[in-house]
Design a protein around this motif. Structure first.
Motif, PDB file in Angstrom:
ATOM      1  N   LEU A   1      42.892  39.475  32.447  1.00 61.48           N
ATOM      2  CA  LEU A   1      43.213  39.351  33.054  1.00 61.48           C
ATOM      3  C   LEU A   1      42.324  38.698  33.899  1.00 61.48           C
ATOM      4  O   LEU A   1      41.127  39.241  34.616  1.00 61.48           O
ATOM      5  N   THR A   2      41.967  36.925  34.090  1.00 65.04           N
ATOM      6  CA  THR A   2      41.059  36.286  34.969  1.00 65.04           C
ATOM      7  C   THR A   2      42.006  35.404  35.156  1.00 65.04           C
ATOM      8  O   THR A   2      42.928  34.774  34.925  1.00 65.04           O
ATOM      9  N   GLY A   3      41.024  34.226  36.017  1.00 62.98           N
ATOM     10  CA  GLY A   3      41.950  33.181  36.262  1.00 62.98           C
ATOM     11  C   GLY A   3      40.925  32.332  37.074  1.00 62.98           C
ATOM     12  O   GLY A   3      39.590  32.532  37.662  1.00 62.98           O
TER      13      GLY A   3
ATOM     14  N   ARG B   1      40.270  29.271  40.289  1.00 61.76           N
ATOM     15  CA  ARG B   1      41.475  28.156  41.043  1.00 61.76           C
ATOM     16  C   ARG B   1      41.471  26.666  40.094  1.00 61.76           C
ATOM     17  O   ARG B   1      40.199  26.413  40.446  1.00 61.76           O
TER      18      ARG B   1
ATOM     19  N   ALA C   1      45.164  29.649  38.569  1.00 66.74           N
ATOM     20  CA  ALA C   1      45.444  30.269  39.908  1.00 66.74           C
ATOM     21  C   ALA C   1      46.351  28.683  41.273  1.00 66.74           C
ATOM     22  O   ALA C   1      45.255  29.244  41.929  1.00 66.74           O
TER      23      ALA C   1
ATOM     24  N   GLN D   1      46.402  30.339  44.723  1.00 72.23           N
ATOM     25  CA  GLN D   1      45.604  31.073  45.566  1.00 72.23           C
ATOM     26  C   GLN D   1      44.728  29.241  45.236  1.00 72.23           C
ATOM     27  O   GLN D   1      43.925  29.118  46.874  1.00 72.23           O
TER      28      GLN D   1
ATOM     29  N   GLN E   1      45.429  38.464  45.183  1.00 68.59           N
ATOM     30  CA  GLN E   1      44.401  38.588  43.428  1.00 68.59           C
ATOM     31  C   GLN E   1      44.432  39.801  42.796  1.00 68.59           C
ATOM     32  O   GLN E   1      44.826  40.071  41.396  1.00 68.59           O
TER      33      GLN E   1
ATOM     34  N   ASP F   1      48.121  39.871  41.065  1.00 67.10           N
ATOM     35  CA  ASP F   1      47.473  38.761  39.759  1.00 67.10           C
ATOM     36  C   ASP F   1      47.154  39.833  38.810  1.00 67.10           C
ATOM     37  O   ASP F   1      47.960  40.040  37.301  1.00 67.10           O
ATOM     38  N   ILE F   2      46.580  40.346  39.125  1.00 66.54           N
ATOM     39  CA  ILE F   2      45.138  41.470  38.275  1.00 66.54           C
ATOM     40  C   ILE F   2      46.712  42.713  37.612  1.00 66.54           C
ATOM     41  O   ILE F   2      46.790  43.157  36.749  1.00 66.54           O
TER      42      ILE F   2
ATOM     43  N   VAL G   1      38.829  42.948  33.863  1.00 68.60           N
ATOM     44  CA  VAL G   1      38.284  41.504  34.240  1.00 68.60           C
ATOM     45  C   VAL G   1      37.421  40.518  33.873  1.00 68.60           C
ATOM     46  O   VAL G   1      36.461  40.883  34.733  1.00 68.60           O
TER      47      VAL G   1
ATOM     48  N   VAL H   1      35.116  38.589  34.918  1.00 66.66           N
ATOM     49  CA  VAL H   1      34.628  37.340  35.853  1.00 66.66           C
ATOM     50  C   VAL H   1      33.260  36.936  36.267  1.00 66.66           C
ATOM     51  O   VAL H   1      32.496  38.553  35.839  1.00 66.66           O
TER      52      VAL H   1
ATOM     53  N   GLN I   1      33.268  37.708  42.031  1.00 66.13           N
ATOM     54  CA  GLN I   1      34.533  38.539  41.957  1.00 66.13           C
ATOM     55  C   GLN I   1      34.011  40.034  42.241  1.00 66.13           C
ATOM     56  O   GLN I   1      35.662  40.429  42.353  1.00 66.13           O
TER      57      GLN I   1
END
Ligand code: TRP
Length: 338
Positions: A7-9, A11, A44, A47, A137, A140-141, A149, A151, A155
């Motif tokens: 999972l990642t995201g 903003r 996100a 966030q 966060q 989220d994870i 993750v 990133v 991060q």
């Protein structure tokens, strides 16, 4: 064998640029296509609101732009669940529980948040929601039980904090519910992408980025204005390669390493002009960016279908997150009416 989950995201505060591509997007596509993972990518927006509370319009607009950027780089909604953070209520509840497992002192030590608070000049007026976003966060994870993750390096402190929350939760409630995530960082040597002005960070506020949505002319103009070696006045002068953005980009984007080495030698010796080397970089970049740009234009023709991708992804994400939330409530013992 149980599959891994990533999972990642991002903003949604603007369009994504080629720094995002090198720092994380490219990795996600590789993980997605490996077939070894359940894949989740989050926009996100909650966030993003933590430091944009009075500018929700920016987030609202950027949300669809980021969705287009994802699809453009090859995130495939058939393989990857694309979800919208604010439409997953379980994340807010998880955040509330996790906040009780973290101290203010620990939050104060998060180096990424520390830097951001300085950069944004918040001082004592930092919004509480921004200050605690590493905890959100972690929600989220863990909601998706992600063990991976992908990133950028900045991060890592979020992941460290997430691992601590996971351990504290599992220990405190004597449960084996939450999963500790690992970061998946860009390969060493791929480097951080500086802005076209030579600034170490590519950012919208500095106006020094190349965006995935930029058309070919815009990219070319940006490359022609790139920071090189200010002392390389005449073509015949010996030039500096270190700190020269054109070469930094060639190192990262040109698959022909031998050719880059030859060009560097020529530049350092004297006799290779900035215009020529920039034109060459433009060709290299165009090979990377034109398929992305074309896919983006294709998707942008049908925004209703992009919206449907987000609706479907978010619906699936809610099922997974609600399941985890149920396990978390059970672990705490907040299941009186079951
Ligand atoms: N903080 C991340 C960023 O600024 C975005 C993000 C939100 C994220 N939730 C996440 C990244 C969960 C990884 C996992 O880029």
């Amino acid at each position: 064998m149980a599959k891994h989950t990533f999972l990642t995201g991002d903003r949604p505060t603007g369009r994504l640029h080629i720094g995002h591509y090198i720092g994380s997007l490219q990795n996600r596509v590789a993980l997605q296509n490996s077939g070894d993972y359940n894949n989740f990518v989050m926009i996100a927006d909650t966030q993003a609101l933590t430091d944009n509370a009075n500018n929700p319009e920016k987030i609202r607009h950027s949300l669809m732009e980021v969705a287009l950027d994802y699809l453009a780089v090859g995130i495939d909604p058939k393989k990857t669940t694309i979800l919208v953070q604010s439409a997953i209520p379980a994340l807010s509840e998880l955040t509330m529980y996790y906040l009780d497992l973290v101290t203010v002192a620990r939050l104060n030590r998060n180096p990424t948040v520390k830097t951001e608070i300085k950069q944004k000049a918040f001082g004592e007026s930092v919004p509480a929601g921004f200050f605690v976003y590493p905890v959100s966060q972690a929600a989220d994870i863990t909601a998706f039980k992600a063990d991976t993750v992908p990133v950028g390096d900045d991060q890592e402190p979020m992941l460290e904090q997430t691992r601590e929350i996971v351990r504290t939760f599992n220990r405190t409630y004597n449960a084996d519910v939450l999963v500790e995530p690992e970061g998946y960082f860009p390969p060493k040597g791929s480097g951080r992408l500086p802005g076209i002005d030579g600034n170490a960070k590519m950012s919208k506020s500095l106006g020094n980025g190349i965006y995935l949505a930029d058309d070919a002319d815009t990219v070319q103009k940006k490359i022609m204005s790139m920071y090189t070696d200010p002392n390389h006045i005449h073509v015949s002068d010996p030039g500096q390669v270190e700190g020269n953005v054109v070469f930094t980009y060639l190192d990262i984007f040109d698959p022909d390493k031998q050719h880059v080495a030859d060009l560097k030698a020529e530049y350092q010796h004297g006799g290779l002009g900035d215009v020529k080397i920039k034109r060459y970089l433009n060709d290299v970049m165009d090979a990377v960016l034109s398929p992305i740009r074309n896919r983006r234009l294709e998707y942008a023709k049908d925004m209703a279908s992009v919206q449907q991708i987000l609706i479907d992804g978010t619906a699936h994400a809610n099922e997974v997150a609600n399941q985890t939330l149920q396990e978390v409530r059970d672990a705490i013992g907040f299941n009186y009416f079951k």
